[in-house]
Design a protein around this motif. Structure first.
Motif, PDB file in Angstrom:
ATOM      1  N   PHE A   1       0.695  -1.092   0.129  1.00 56.02           N
ATOM      2  CA  PHE A   1       0.084   0.139  -0.175  1.00 56.02           C
ATOM      3  C   PHE A   1       0.945   1.572  -0.193  1.00 56.02           C
ATOM      4  N   GLU A   2       1.990   1.471   0.056  1.00 54.26           N
ATOM      5  CA  GLU A   2       2.681   1.940  -0.231  1.00 54.26           C
ATOM      6  C   GLU A   2       2.736   3.034  -0.787  1.00 54.26           C
ATOM      7  N   ALA A   3       2.472   4.131  -0.534  1.00 58.95           N
ATOM      8  CA  ALA A   3       1.873   5.466  -1.374  1.00 58.95           C
ATOM      9  C   ALA A   3       0.210   5.470  -1.469  1.00 58.95           C
ATOM     10  N   MET A   4      -0.426   4.428  -1.193  1.00 59.70           N
ATOM     11  CA  MET A   4      -1.625   4.703  -1.140  1.00 59.70           C
ATOM     12  C   MET A   4      -2.276   4.803   0.139  1.00 59.70           C
ATOM     13  N   THR A   5      -3.496   5.554  -0.333  1.00 59.21           N
ATOM     14  CA  THR A   5      -4.917   5.698   0.934  1.00 59.21           C
ATOM     15  C   THR A   5      -5.862   4.713   0.605  1.00 59.21           C
ATOM     16  N   VAL A   6      -6.241   4.378   1.573  1.00 61.39           N
ATOM     17  CA  VAL A   6      -7.207   3.375   1.424  1.00 61.39           C
ATOM     18  C   VAL A   6      -8.251   4.086   1.922  1.00 61.39           C
ATOM     19  N   HIS A   7      -9.524   4.062   1.737  1.00 65.59           N
ATOM     20  CA  HIS A   7     -10.646   4.979   1.827  1.00 65.59           C
ATOM     21  C   HIS A   7     -11.354   3.702   2.924  1.00 65.59           C
ATOM     22  N   GLY A   8     -11.535   1.525   2.558  1.00 71.51           N
ATOM     23  CA  GLY A   8     -12.174   1.649   3.094  1.00 71.51           C
ATOM     24  C   GLY A   8     -11.921  -0.641   3.170  1.00 71.51           C
TER      25      GLY A   8
ATOM     26  N   ASP B   1      -1.957   9.494  -8.004  1.00 71.13           N
ATOM     27  CA  ASP B   1      -2.482   9.901  -9.439  1.00 71.13           C
ATOM     28  C   ASP B   1      -4.152  10.166  -9.106  1.00 71.13           C
ATOM     29  N   LEU B   2      -4.599   9.526  -7.962  1.00 76.21           N
ATOM     30  CA  LEU B   2      -5.529   9.407  -7.790  1.00 76.21           C
ATOM     31  C   LEU B   2      -6.932   8.707  -8.376  1.00 76.21           C
ATOM     32  N   ARG B   3      -6.091   7.679  -9.433  1.00 76.46           N
ATOM     33  CA  ARG B   3      -6.899   6.408  -9.629  1.00 76.46           C
ATOM     34  C   ARG B   3      -6.938   5.775  -8.491  1.00 76.46           C
ATOM     35  N   VAL B   4      -8.519   5.015  -8.994  1.00 70.20           N
ATOM     36  CA  VAL B   4      -8.963   4.096  -7.440  1.00 70.20           C
ATOM     37  C   VAL B   4      -8.182   2.840  -8.082  1.00 70.20           C
ATOM     38  N   TYR B   5      -8.374   2.283  -7.055  1.00 67.87           N
ATOM     39  CA  TYR B   5      -7.913   0.547  -6.909  1.00 67.87           C
ATOM     40  C   TYR B   5      -7.989  -0.310  -5.732  1.00 67.87           C
TER      41      TYR B   5
ATOM     42  N   PRO C   1     -11.840   9.758 -10.637  1.00 68.05           N
ATOM     43  CA  PRO C   1     -10.922   9.714  -9.806  1.00 68.05           C
ATOM     44  C   PRO C   1     -12.022  10.950  -8.617  1.00 68.05           C
ATOM     45  N   ASP C   2     -12.733  12.031  -9.117  1.00 63.92           N
ATOM     46  CA  ASP C   2     -13.562  13.234  -8.226  1.00 63.92           C
ATOM     47  C   ASP C   2     -14.194  12.712  -7.019  1.00 63.92           C
ATOM     48  N   ASP C   3     -14.644  11.116  -7.897  1.00 61.02           N
ATOM     49  CA  ASP C   3     -16.084  10.406  -6.688  1.00 61.02           C
ATOM     50  C   ASP C   3     -15.117   9.943  -5.291  1.00 61.02           C
ATOM     51  N   GLU C   4     -16.074  10.185  -4.379  1.00 65.26           N
ATOM     52  CA  GLU C   4     -15.858   9.802  -2.804  1.00 65.26           C
ATOM     53  C   GLU C   4     -15.877   8.541  -2.511  1.00 65.26           C
ATOM     54  N   ILE C   5     -14.898   7.885  -2.089  1.00 65.81           N
ATOM     55  CA  ILE C   5     -15.075   6.481  -1.703  1.00 65.81           C
ATOM     56  C   ILE C   5     -15.359   6.547  -0.207  1.00 65.81           C
ATOM     57  N   ASN C   6     -16.779   6.582   0.673  1.00 72.41           N
ATOM     58  CA  ASN C   6     -16.912   6.679   2.189  1.00 72.41           C
ATOM     59  C   ASN C   6     -16.533   5.817   2.961  1.00 72.41           C
ATOM     60  N   GLU C   7     -17.091   4.010   2.902  1.00 69.05           N
ATOM     61  CA  GLU C   7     -17.452   3.714   3.614  1.00 69.05           C
ATOM     62  C   GLU C   7     -17.829   2.519   2.905  1.00 69.05           C
ATOM     63  N   LEU C   8     -16.838   0.923   3.016  1.00 72.52           N
ATOM     64  CA  LEU C   8     -17.626  -0.207   2.225  1.00 72.52           C
ATOM     65  C   LEU C   8     -18.053  -1.170   3.601  1.00 72.52           C
ATOM     66  N   ALA C   9     -18.466  -2.420   2.890  1.00 69.37           N
ATOM     67  CA  ALA C   9     -19.746  -2.765   3.805  1.00 69.37           C
ATOM     68  C   ALA C   9     -19.849  -4.999   2.855  1.00 69.37           C
ATOM     69  N   THR C  10     -19.511  -5.463   2.893  1.00 72.12           N
ATOM     70  CA  THR C  10     -20.509  -6.714   2.817  1.00 72.12           C
ATOM     71  C   THR C  10     -22.121  -7.017   2.741  1.00 72.12           C
ATOM     72  N   VAL C  11     -22.566  -7.413   1.966  1.00 73.82           N
ATOM     73  CA  VAL C  11     -23.542  -7.469   1.913  1.00 73.82           C
ATOM     74  C   VAL C  11     -24.340  -8.759   0.976  1.00 73.82           C
ATOM     75  N   GLY C  12     -24.117  -9.638   2.253  1.00 79.61           N
ATOM     76  CA  GLY C  12     -24.529 -11.277   1.161  1.00 79.61           C
ATOM     77  C   GLY C  12     -23.298 -11.492   0.707  1.00 79.61           C
ATOM     78  N   ASP C  13     -22.890 -11.454  -0.383  1.00 81.28           N
ATOM     79  CA  ASP C  13     -22.427 -12.153  -1.247  1.00 81.28           C
ATOM     80  C   ASP C  13     -21.534 -10.709  -2.182  1.00 81.28           C
TER      81      ASP C  13
END
Length: 89
Positions: free
Chosen positions: A1-8, A24-28, A50-62
């Motif tokens: 994750f070096e030089a990366m920002t994890v959002h969830g 580079d603001l690309r989403v991974y 690149p300008d979308d904002e990810i606020n939360e991740l969750a598992t729902v079913g599969d």
């Protein structure tokens, strides 16, 4: 994750899924079976811009759901495997 920002991070039956950005603001997405070794996939800009904002991740079913903000308002993205994402389903 070096030089990366994890959002969830979300736990799945197969391990873990994380979403974030590079300098580079690309989403991974990253997937891991054990939380130690991770595989990275670039998410196309037409799925999560690149300008979308990810606020939360969750598992729902599969599925893993990501929620956030887009230029048009609220955003929802989903994935069955953590590597391939779709908008709003």
């Amino acid at each position: 994750f070096e030089a990366m920002t994890v959002h969830g991070v979300a736990a799945t039956d197969d391990g873990f899924v994380a979403l974030g950005r590079g300098p580079d603001l690309r989403v991974y997405a990253w997937t891991s079976a054990d939380g130690t070794s991770w595989t990275r996939e670039e998410i196309p800009a037409d799925v999560i811009a690149p300008d979308d904002e990810i606020n939360e991740l969750a598992t729902v079913g599969d599925r893993v759901l990501a929620v956030g903000i887009t230029a048009g308002g609220g955003g929802v993205w989903s994935s069955e495997d953590g590597r391939t994402w779709t908008v709003g389903s």
